[in-house]
Design a protein around this motif. Structure first.
Motif, mmCIF file in Angstrom:
data_model
loop_
_atom_site.group_PDB
_atom_site.id
_atom_site.type_symbol
_atom_site.label_atom_id
_atom_site.label_comp_id
_atom_site.label_asym_id
_atom_site.label_seq_id
_atom_site.Cartn_x
_atom_site.Cartn_y
_atom_site.Cartn_z
ATOM 1 N N SER A 157 47.313 40.422 42.855
ATOM 2 C CA SER A 157 48.622 40.284 42.212
ATOM 3 C C SER A 157 48.943 41.149 41.315
ATOM 4 C CB SER A 157 48.724 38.804 41.737
ATOM 5 O OG SER A 157 50.185 38.821 41.211
ATOM 6 N N LYS A 158 50.186 41.723 41.226
ATOM 7 C CA LYS A 158 50.688 42.384 39.941
ATOM 8 C C LYS A 158 51.064 41.754 38.875
ATOM 9 C CE LYS A 158 52.460 46.721 42.061
ATOM 10 N NZ LYS A 158 53.743 47.488 42.148
ATOM 11 N N SER A 159 51.502 40.729 39.144
ATOM 12 C CA SER A 159 52.144 39.698 38.057
ATOM 13 C C SER A 159 51.410 38.541 37.719
ATOM 14 C CB SER A 159 53.663 39.140 38.463
ATOM 15 O OG SER A 159 53.455 38.462 39.636
ATOM 16 N N ALA A 160 50.294 38.019 38.659
ATOM 17 C CA ALA A 160 49.739 37.106 38.382
ATOM 18 C C ALA A 160 48.002 37.268 38.495
ATOM 19 C CB ALA A 160 49.980 35.795 39.145
ATOM 20 N N TYR A 161 47.623 38.509 38.214
ATOM 21 C CA TYR A 161 46.350 38.730 38.348
ATOM 22 C C TYR A 161 45.310 38.007 37.743
ATOM 23 C CZ TYR A 161 42.082 41.460 38.072
ATOM 24 O OH TYR A 161 40.610 42.012 38.276
ATOM 25 N N VAL A 162 44.376 37.684 38.499
ATOM 26 C CA VAL A 162 43.150 36.771 38.126
ATOM 27 C C VAL A 162 41.779 37.273 39.054
ATOM 28 C CG1 VAL A 162 42.078 34.613 38.075
ATOM 29 C CG2 VAL A 162 44.318 34.587 37.540
ATOM 30 N N PRO A 163 41.019 37.791 38.183
ATOM 31 C CA PRO A 163 39.837 38.435 39.056
ATOM 32 C C PRO A 163 39.141 37.147 39.798
ATOM 33 C CG PRO A 163 39.409 38.604 36.667
ATOM 34 C CD PRO A 163 40.892 38.103 36.857
ATOM 35 N N CYS A 164 38.235 37.634 40.984
ATOM 36 C CA CYS A 164 37.567 36.554 41.677
ATOM 37 C C CYS A 164 36.528 36.184 40.688
ATOM 38 C CB CYS A 164 37.172 36.954 43.027
ATOM 39 S SG CYS A 164 38.626 37.361 43.835
ATOM 40 N N ALA A 165 35.778 35.249 40.601
ATOM 41 C CA ALA A 165 34.870 34.541 39.803
ATOM 42 C C ALA A 165 33.424 35.442 40.451
ATOM 43 C CB ALA A 165 34.567 33.281 39.891
ATOM 44 N N ASP A 166 33.546 35.404 41.653
ATOM 45 C CA ASP A 166 32.435 36.036 42.158
ATOM 46 C C ASP A 166 32.183 37.495 42.547
ATOM 47 O OD1 ASP A 166 34.139 36.102 44.222
ATOM 48 O OD2 ASP A 166 32.873 35.456 45.897
ATOM 49 N N CYS A 167 33.215 38.131 41.841
ATOM 50 C CA CYS A 167 33.686 39.768 41.994
ATOM 51 C C CYS A 167 32.265 40.561 41.106
ATOM 52 C CB CYS A 167 34.857 40.070 41.948
ATOM 53 S SG CYS A 167 35.013 42.016 42.353
ATOM 54 N N ARG A 168 31.741 41.382 41.772
ATOM 55 C CA ARG A 168 30.659 42.387 41.006
ATOM 56 C C ARG A 168 31.424 43.463 40.420
ATOM 57 N NH1 ARG A 168 25.260 40.394 43.734
ATOM 58 N NH2 ARG A 168 25.530 38.089 43.319
ATOM 59 N N ASP A 169 32.486 43.862 41.246
ATOM 60 C CA ASP A 169 32.780 45.304 41.053
ATOM 61 C C ASP A 169 34.512 45.348 41.421
ATOM 62 O OD1 ASP A 169 33.281 47.968 40.961
ATOM 63 O OD2 ASP A 169 32.441 48.596 42.897
ATOM 64 N N VAL A 170 35.225 44.764 40.371
ATOM 65 C CA VAL A 170 36.915 44.784 40.591
ATOM 66 C C VAL A 170 37.440 46.111 41.219
ATOM 67 C CG1 VAL A 170 38.985 44.147 39.495
ATOM 68 C CG2 VAL A 170 36.930 43.089 38.716
ATOM 69 N N GLU A 171 37.010 47.242 40.450
ATOM 70 C CA GLU A 171 37.418 48.353 40.702
ATOM 71 C C GLU A 171 37.423 48.784 42.275
ATOM 72 O OE1 GLU A 171 40.149 49.883 39.021
ATOM 73 O OE2 GLU A 171 39.644 48.167 37.739
ATOM 74 N N GLY A 172 36.098 48.621 42.772
ATOM 75 C CA GLY A 172 35.484 49.118 44.165
ATOM 76 C C GLY A 172 35.526 48.126 45.227
ATOM 77 N N CYS A 173 36.197 47.057 44.837
ATOM 78 C CA CYS A 173 35.849 45.744 45.953
ATOM 79 C C CYS A 173 37.001 45.924 47.020
ATOM 80 C CB CYS A 173 36.665 44.460 45.009
ATOM 81 S SG CYS A 173 36.719 42.944 46.223
ATOM 82 N N SER A 174 36.397 46.359 47.963
ATOM 83 C CA SER A 174 37.066 46.426 49.363
ATOM 84 C C SER A 174 38.220 45.387 49.706
ATOM 85 C CB SER A 174 36.074 46.636 50.651
ATOM 86 O OG SER A 174 35.198 47.690 50.327
ATOM 87 N N VAL A 175 37.743 44.155 49.423
ATOM 88 C CA VAL A 175 38.961 43.069 49.803
ATOM 89 C C VAL A 175 39.730 43.236 48.926
ATOM 90 C CG1 VAL A 175 39.115 40.357 49.688
ATOM 91 C CG2 VAL A 175 37.109 41.417 50.610
ATOM 92 N N ARG A 176 39.918 43.334 47.724
ATOM 93 C CA ARG A 176 40.860 43.443 46.744
ATOM 94 C C ARG A 176 41.800 45.000 46.995
ATOM 95 N NH1 ARG A 176 42.708 46.292 42.609
ATOM 96 N NH2 ARG A 176 40.679 47.617 42.759
ATOM 97 N N ILE A 177 40.950 45.834 47.288
ATOM 98 C CA ILE A 177 41.844 47.068 47.656
ATOM 99 C C ILE A 177 42.590 46.835 48.905
ATOM 100 C CG2 ILE A 177 41.613 49.346 48.528
ATOM 101 C CD1 ILE A 177 38.962 49.273 46.495
ATOM 102 N N THR A 178 42.209 46.238 49.906
ATOM 103 C CA THR A 178 42.862 45.922 51.021
ATOM 104 C C THR A 178 44.031 45.063 50.793
ATOM 105 O OG1 THR A 178 40.885 46.367 52.694
ATOM 106 C CG2 THR A 178 42.630 44.989 53.542
ATOM 107 N N MET A 179 43.791 43.966 50.109
ATOM 108 C CA MET A 179 44.756 42.870 50.020
ATOM 109 C C MET A 179 45.940 43.681 49.207
ATOM 110 S SD MET A 179 44.191 40.446 51.868
ATOM 111 C CE MET A 179 43.307 41.457 53.051
#
Length: 149
Positions: free
Chosen positions: A93-115
């Motif tokens: 989300s652009k306006s309601a960004y909340v990182p996933c609790a289990d994410c170890r690499d926010v910048e390189g997360c394939s799920v986040r990038i795809t979504m």
């Protein structure tokens, strides 16, 4: 995913969009025509009124009407008012960004990038599409209309 609230809001707005110029529609008529529980519709229409998309008139001949021309009311705005951000997951989300609790690499997360790409595609379509466009598209579903927006 579009919630029932968002779907009912779109249906109610389309119902109002199809009314003759200057006409209003009673909440009960909108609810019956679209199979929306009346109490739920009242809450939805209040949010849309507070967002400046719907106006109300009291008394005889009163009811609900669009507060702006059809071409100025964007589908993305309706959905955001009723359902919140368009992103399929909070970390995209652009306006309601909340990182996933289990994410170890926010910048390189394939799920986040795809979504994020999914969010951008949805936003691109919904923010360019007006209520007027929705009506035209429904009348010509097999056309390339979506690509002309």
């Amino acid at each position: 995913m579009l919630t029932n609230k968002g779907k009912y809001g779109l249906k109610a707005m389309l119902f109002l969009a199809r009314q003759p110029d200057g006409a209003t529609a009673a909440g009960q008529d909108i609810a019956v025509a679209n199979g929306i529980p009346k109490k739920f519709l009242d809450a939805i229409l209040l949010e849309l009124r507070n967002a400046g998309m719907v106006r109300t008139r009291k008394g005889p001949g009163g009811g609900y009407a669009l507060a702006k021309p059809l071409g100025e009311i964007r589908v993305g705005h309706i959905i955001r008012v009723l359902d919140g951000p368009l992103a399929p997951i909070n970390c995209a989300s652009k306006s309601a960004y909340v990182p996933c609790a289990d994410c170890r690499d926010v910048e390189g997360c394939s799920v986040r990038i795809t979504m994020t790409k999914v969010r951008d595609a949805m936003s691109d379509i919904l923010d360019r599409m007006s209520l007027k466009d929705m009506i035209v598209f429904a009348e010509h579903p097999d056309s390339d209309f979506m690509y002309q927006i």
